[in-house]
Design a protein around this motif. Sequence first.
Motif, short mmCIF file in Angstrom:
data_model
loop_
_atom_site.label_atom_id
_atom_site.label_comp_id
_atom_site.label_asym_id
_atom_site.label_seq_id
_atom_site.Cartn_x
_atom_site.Cartn_y
_atom_site.Cartn_z
N ALA A 33 -94.53 15.04 -101.98
CA ALA A 33 -93.87 14.30 -100.90
C ALA A 33 -94.24 12.82 -100.89
O ALA A 33 -94.88 12.30 -99.98
CB ALA A 33 -94.19 14.95 -99.55
N ASP A 90 -107.17 10.47 -93.95
CA ASP A 90 -105.87 11.09 -94.24
C ASP A 90 -105.68 12.30 -93.32
O ASP A 90 -106.60 12.68 -92.58
CB ASP A 90 -105.66 11.41 -95.73
CG ASP A 90 -106.64 12.41 -96.31
OD1 ASP A 90 -107.13 13.27 -95.57
OD2 ASP A 90 -106.90 12.34 -97.53
N VAL A 91 -104.51 12.88 -93.37
CA VAL A 91 -104.22 13.98 -92.44
C VAL A 91 -105.06 15.21 -92.80
O VAL A 91 -105.53 15.93 -91.92
CB VAL A 91 -102.70 14.28 -92.43
CG1 VAL A 91 -102.40 15.58 -91.69
CG2 VAL A 91 -101.97 13.12 -91.78
N GLY A 92 -105.27 15.42 -94.10
CA GLY A 92 -106.09 16.55 -94.51
C GLY A 92 -107.49 16.45 -93.90
O GLY A 92 -108.03 17.44 -93.37
N TYR A 116 -96.89 24.41 -95.67
CA TYR A 116 -97.57 23.46 -96.54
C TYR A 116 -98.78 24.12 -97.21
O TYR A 116 -99.70 24.58 -96.54
CB TYR A 116 -97.98 22.26 -95.70
CG TYR A 116 -98.66 21.15 -96.47
CD1 TYR A 116 -98.06 20.57 -97.58
CD2 TYR A 116 -99.91 20.67 -96.07
CE1 TYR A 116 -98.68 19.55 -98.27
CE2 TYR A 116 -100.54 19.65 -96.75
CZ TYR A 116 -99.90 19.10 -97.86
OH TYR A 116 -100.53 18.08 -98.54
N TRP A 122 -107.52 24.62 -96.81
CA TRP A 122 -108.22 23.71 -95.88
C TRP A 122 -109.03 24.52 -94.87
O TRP A 122 -110.16 24.19 -94.54
CB TRP A 122 -107.22 22.84 -95.11
CG TRP A 122 -106.63 21.70 -95.89
CD1 TRP A 122 -106.99 21.29 -97.14
CD2 TRP A 122 -105.58 20.82 -95.46
NE1 TRP A 122 -106.22 20.21 -97.51
CE2 TRP A 122 -105.36 19.90 -96.52
CE3 TRP A 122 -104.81 20.72 -94.30
CZ2 TRP A 122 -104.39 18.89 -96.44
CZ3 TRP A 122 -103.86 19.72 -94.22
CH2 TRP A 122 -103.64 18.81 -95.28
N ASN A 168 -93.17 21.92 -92.38
CA ASN A 168 -92.98 21.80 -93.83
C ASN A 168 -93.22 23.20 -94.41
O ASN A 168 -94.30 23.74 -94.20
CB ASN A 168 -94.02 20.80 -94.36
CG ASN A 168 -94.04 20.72 -95.87
OD1 ASN A 168 -93.25 21.32 -96.55
ND2 ASN A 168 -94.99 19.94 -96.40
N ASP A 196 -100.42 19.53 -86.94
CA ASP A 196 -100.24 18.56 -88.03
C ASP A 196 -98.83 17.99 -87.88
O ASP A 196 -97.84 18.67 -88.15
CB ASP A 196 -100.43 19.28 -89.37
CG ASP A 196 -100.15 18.39 -90.58
OD1 ASP A 196 -99.44 17.38 -90.44
OD2 ASP A 196 -100.63 18.74 -91.67
N ILE A 198 -97.56 15.07 -89.34
CA ILE A 198 -97.41 13.98 -90.30
C ILE A 198 -95.94 13.56 -90.46
O ILE A 198 -95.65 12.41 -90.75
CB ILE A 198 -98.03 14.36 -91.67
CG1 ILE A 198 -98.23 13.13 -92.55
CG2 ILE A 198 -97.23 15.42 -92.38
CD1 ILE A 198 -99.08 13.39 -93.79
N TRP A 199 -95.02 14.51 -90.23
CA TRP A 199 -93.59 14.21 -90.43
C TRP A 199 -92.92 13.68 -89.17
O TRP A 199 -91.71 13.42 -89.16
CB TRP A 199 -92.85 15.48 -90.89
CG TRP A 199 -93.33 16.00 -92.21
CD1 TRP A 199 -94.32 16.93 -92.43
CD2 TRP A 199 -92.86 15.62 -93.51
NE1 TRP A 199 -94.48 17.14 -93.78
CE2 TRP A 199 -93.61 16.35 -94.47
CE3 TRP A 199 -91.88 14.73 -93.97
CZ2 TRP A 199 -93.41 16.22 -95.83
CZ3 TRP A 199 -91.68 14.60 -95.34
CH2 TRP A 199 -92.44 15.35 -96.25
N LYS A 231 -96.02 9.39 -94.65
CA LYS A 231 -94.80 10.00 -95.21
C LYS A 231 -93.60 9.09 -94.98
O LYS A 231 -92.81 8.83 -95.89
CB LYS A 231 -94.51 11.37 -94.58
CG LYS A 231 -95.50 12.46 -94.91
CD LYS A 231 -95.50 12.87 -96.35
CE LYS A 231 -96.92 13.09 -96.81
NZ LYS A 231 -97.14 13.22 -98.21
C1 PLP Z 1 -97.69 19.03 -93.38
C2 PLP Z 1 -98.49 18.09 -94.21
N1 PLP Z 1 -99.75 17.81 -93.86
C3 PLP Z 1 -100.51 16.98 -94.60
C4 PLP Z 1 -100.02 16.38 -95.74
C5 PLP Z 1 -100.93 15.53 -96.56
O1 PLP Z 1 -101.34 14.43 -95.83
P1 PLP Z 1 -102.52 13.51 -96.32
O2 PLP Z 1 -102.17 13.02 -97.68
O3 PLP Z 1 -102.55 12.42 -95.30
O4 PLP Z 1 -103.75 14.35 -96.30
C6 PLP Z 1 -98.71 16.63 -96.13
C7 PLP Z 1 -98.17 16.00 -97.35
O5 PLP Z 1 -97.07 16.19 -97.73
C8 PLP Z 1 -97.93 17.50 -95.35
O6 PLP Z 1 -96.67 17.79 -95.69
#
Ligand code: PLP
Length: 382
Positions: A33, A90-92, A116, A122, A168, A196, A198-199, A231
Amino acid sequence: MPFPLDVPESVLRNRRSQKWQAYPGDVLPLFVAETDVVLAPAIQERLTAAVADGDTGYFTEIERFAGVCARFYSRFGYEVPEETVVPVNDVGVGVRETLARTLPAGAGVVYTPPVYMPFGPWIRRVGMSPVAVPLIDHDDDNPRLDLAGIERALADGARAVLLSHPHNPTGVLHSDAELAELADLAAQYDAVVVSDEIWAPLAMPGVDFRSFLAVSETAREVGLAISSASKAFNLAGLKCAFVVNGNPGKFAVPRSALSGAVGHFGALAGEAAMVDSLDWLDEMRAALASNLDLMERLLTEHLPRARWRRPDAGFVAWIDLRAYPGLGDDPAALFLDEGRVALSPGPAFGAQGKGFVRLNFACSEEILTEAFVRMGRVAAAH
Ligand SMILES: Cc1ncc(COP(=O)(O)O)c(C=O)c1O
């Protein structure tokens, strides 16, 4: 061709990020993505100025950036207090740190496949145990949370729910009613909801995204949301995201522990994105909607037996190819080998994804069209 996805393949092939490096030069990459965009002008200017100034040191403007995020996120349903925002790299990291800091060791964490693919890993990585409660009808027009299944899991001892919202790979927005009911369940069973999001910035034109934290006071009592400009504005490599803590009195997710690792360029670009590139974001959303119209035609022409639901948000499409049994459980493998198109394999998102692929449509019309021509040829040969 829809702006801002108007980048020639010859230019994209110079990119050294994952999307354009993972496969040989004859493969069209429609998997990870990242987006094939020209960066928004305000982001380009900000990063170019920083490079010219040699401004490449450590990130430090935590409060300023938290304010930027709070103002931006307030478009998703409630006034986000600045002090509840925690910048993270980051989101992770945001998801893992949030789980690790709010749950007892070994707790069960509900997640909702197909979803996802890193969610399960995780959850395990922070010493918790994943509890799968699949979406209902992920393959139909109305995918939704299995709230009865989630309640059973919570009653059996799970202590958290990890949501993907917008979801996702299906692109569905969970409804306010579902989310409010989920919040009530979490309150009843003393569980945490980690959403989460992110989108979030990429809802389709005319569609309103609302944060889980916006649906009720109870949702804020039990929940945290994590999002990023990464994203929507193609900034994933710059390492910058943020947690919105619905209940700082209860959940200890401190800036002092987490915000130092944010990428300085990520925060500079994130501010240029979330403050100065909102018109660009609307153009991006329109371009994605236009690509969905094109995809509808391409599917009819090249993969007429495929089924899909137009996503409400994001730039991935969840495509059901089970009506092509010759493509097997993992159609992405054949599309790669024989069609030289790289997609995300459906089974990677959970057992529910057998016979599916996830396709990233944030590319030019030329690339999208060529990918469907190639996939159509592979499908016809099987
Ligand atoms: C739902 C979701 N969460 C987290 C991520 C990854 O985010 P990051 O790179 O900020 O950890 C993605 C990446 O596509 C995603 O689709």
